[in-house]
Design a protein around this motif. Sequence first.
Motif, PDB file in Angstrom:
ATOM      1  N   GLU A  83      -1.479  32.789 -99.271  1.00 23.13           N
ATOM      2  CA  GLU A  83      -0.023  32.697 -99.376  1.00 23.13           C
ATOM      3  C   GLU A  83       0.550  31.786 -98.289  1.00 23.13           C
ATOM      4  N   ASP A  86      -0.302  28.226 -99.162  1.00 24.72           N
ATOM      5  CA  ASP A  86       0.535  27.766-100.278  1.00 24.72           C
ATOM      6  C   ASP A  86       1.936  27.398 -99.793  1.00 24.72           C
ATOM      7  N   GLU A  87       2.490  28.226 -98.912  1.00 25.09           N
ATOM      8  CA  GLU A  87       3.823  27.950 -98.373  1.00 25.09           C
ATOM      9  C   GLU A  87       3.830  26.653 -97.568  1.00 25.09           C
ATOM     10  N   ARG A  88       2.760  26.431 -96.801  1.00 25.98           N
ATOM     11  CA  ARG A  88       2.656  25.201 -96.014  1.00 25.98           C
ATOM     12  C   ARG A  88       2.581  23.971 -96.921  1.00 25.98           C
ATOM     13  N   ILE A  89       1.814  24.062 -97.984  1.00 28.85           N
ATOM     14  CA  ILE A  89       1.699  22.945 -98.925  1.00 28.85           C
ATOM     15  C   ILE A  89       3.033  22.699 -99.622  1.00 28.85           C
ATOM     16  N   GLU A  90       3.683  23.785-100.024  1.00 28.29           N
ATOM     17  CA  GLU A  90       4.987  23.658-100.675  1.00 28.29           C
ATOM     18  C   GLU A  90       5.982  22.960 -99.745  1.00 28.29           C
ATOM     19  N   LYS A  91       5.957  23.319 -98.475  1.00 24.32           N
ATOM     20  CA  LYS A  91       6.847  22.697 -97.494  1.00 24.32           C
ATOM     21  C   LYS A  91       6.544  21.214 -97.360  1.00 24.32           C
ATOM     22  N   ARG A  92       5.271  20.835 -97.307  1.00 20.87           N
ATOM     23  CA  ARG A  92       4.886  19.435 -97.218  1.00 20.87           C
ATOM     24  C   ARG A  92       5.352  18.639 -98.433  1.00 20.87           C
ATOM     25  N   ILE A  93       5.232  19.246 -99.589  1.00 23.91           N
ATOM     26  CA  ILE A  93       5.680  18.570-100.815  1.00 23.91           C
ATOM     27  C   ILE A  93       7.173  18.333-100.774  1.00 23.91           C
ATOM     28  N   GLU A  94       7.915  19.346-100.372  1.00 25.26           N
ATOM     29  CA  GLU A  94       9.379  19.211-100.271  1.00 25.26           C
ATOM     30  C   GLU A  94       9.748  18.131 -99.254  1.00 25.26           C
TER      31      GLU A  94
END
Length: 98
Positions: A83, A86-94
């Motif tokens: 989790e 996933d949050e770190r990757i989501e932040k990078r994408i944003e």
Amino acid sequence: MRRLFYKFYGVRANIDQLQEECGELIAACNKYKRTLGFGYLTSCSKKKAFENLIEEMADVENCLIAIKDLLEIDQEQIDKIIEAKDERIEKRIEESKG
């Protein structure tokens, strides 16, 4: 019901087996990519490579289950790490969207 034969072999043998299966999974990933046109040509069909990829994933997952049980690793511990990643990757994408 899962077979508990892996307990007979112990931690070290199961870690060795996991390493072997991970190597086979890496090879299966590469073979599948080759059927998609990446890298060297292969005579292996896309269907056969895909089926092998699934089989190797199952082998790795089975080894992971054994090691988690042998080392008494709670799936919740793993889920929390997943989790967070996933949050770190989501932040990078944003952030990359600017």
